[in-house]
Design a protein around this motif. Sequence first.
Motif, PDB file in Angstrom:
ATOM      1  N   TRP A   6       0.843  -1.185   0.000  1.00  0.00           N
ATOM      2  CA  TRP A   6       0.000   0.000   0.000  1.00  0.00           C
ATOM      3  C   TRP A   6       0.882   1.238   0.000  1.00  0.00           C
ATOM      4  O   TRP A   6       1.866   1.315   0.737  1.00  0.00           O
ATOM      5  CB  TRP A   6      -0.897   0.021   1.229  1.00  0.00           C
ATOM      6  CG  TRP A   6      -1.774   1.227   1.250  1.00  0.00           C
ATOM      7  CD1 TRP A   6      -1.548   2.393   1.935  1.00  0.00           C
ATOM      8  CD2 TRP A   6      -2.992   1.434   0.537  1.00  0.00           C
ATOM      9  NE1 TRP A   6      -2.547   3.288   1.693  1.00  0.00           N
ATOM     10  CE2 TRP A   6      -3.451   2.731   0.836  1.00  0.00           C
ATOM     11  CE3 TRP A   6      -3.740   0.650  -0.332  1.00  0.00           C
ATOM     12  CZ2 TRP A   6      -4.618   3.248   0.305  1.00  0.00           C
ATOM     13  CZ3 TRP A   6      -4.907   1.156  -0.862  1.00  0.00           C
ATOM     14  CH2 TRP A   6      -5.333   2.444  -0.537  1.00  0.00           C
ATOM     15  N   GLN A   7       0.525   2.166  -0.854  1.00  0.00           N
ATOM     16  CA  GLN A   7       1.209   3.459  -0.894  1.00  0.00           C
ATOM     17  C   GLN A   7       0.181   4.543  -0.629  1.00  0.00           C
ATOM     18  O   GLN A   7      -0.978   4.423  -1.028  1.00  0.00           O
ATOM     19  CB  GLN A   7       1.839   3.670  -2.274  1.00  0.00           C
ATOM     20  CG  GLN A   7       2.898   2.642  -2.608  1.00  0.00           C
ATOM     21  CD  GLN A   7       3.465   2.845  -3.997  1.00  0.00           C
ATOM     22  OE1 GLN A   7       3.524   3.963  -4.507  1.00  0.00           O
ATOM     23  NE2 GLN A   7       3.892   1.758  -4.617  1.00  0.00           N
ATOM     24  N   ASP A   8       0.609   5.606   0.018  1.00  0.00           N
ATOM     25  CA  ASP A   8      -0.313   6.704   0.313  1.00  0.00           C
ATOM     26  C   ASP A   8      -0.960   7.259  -0.953  1.00  0.00           C
ATOM     27  O   ASP A   8      -2.086   7.733  -0.916  1.00  0.00           O
ATOM     28  CB  ASP A   8       0.401   7.827   1.071  1.00  0.00           C
ATOM     29  CG  ASP A   8       0.747   7.431   2.500  1.00  0.00           C
ATOM     30  OD1 ASP A   8       0.119   6.479   3.033  1.00  0.00           O
ATOM     31  OD2 ASP A   8       1.650   8.056   3.085  1.00  0.00           O
ATOM     32  N   SER A   9      -0.271   7.169  -2.072  1.00  0.00           N
ATOM     33  CA  SER A   9      -0.819   7.682  -3.330  1.00  0.00           C
ATOM     34  C   SER A   9      -2.045   6.892  -3.782  1.00  0.00           C
ATOM     35  O   SER A   9      -2.801   7.357  -4.627  1.00  0.00           O
ATOM     36  CB  SER A   9       0.239   7.671  -4.432  1.00  0.00           C
ATOM     37  OG  SER A   9       0.646   6.350  -4.717  1.00  0.00           O
TER      38      SER A   9
END
Length: 131
Positions: A6-9
């Motif tokens: 998971w990436q904040d983007s």
Amino acid sequence: MTQVIWQDSYSIGIDTIDTQHKQLFDIMNKIYVASEEDSDIDVIMPLFDELQDYTKYHFDEEEQYFTTLSQGGIEQHKSEHQFFIDELDKIKQQSLRIGTISLELLYFLNDWLVNHIQVEDPKYLDHDNIS
């Protein structure tokens, strides 16, 4: 292929939906790890069932939420969701036939989900009303 991190983007700014997206990633990662460890199909299929069940739950929740936010176009989104559900079923049937899940199929799941979250989901958001 590596695990789906998971990436904040990837965040669409709605905590409930972002949490559900993270859960989808977690389930996909379990399948990836089982596949990498050459786990038996009897180990992989319950994980795949979990992915199918959670995907259907998430899509239903997301569609209901987006319907309240969007002025239209939700039918296209539902159609994309149904495509993914259908593909999951095809992948499951193929995996049962060959006795394992291929990394190529895991690539497809990863690519489709990340693209959908980043490109398609934001189309249905009214960013003025997101808290």
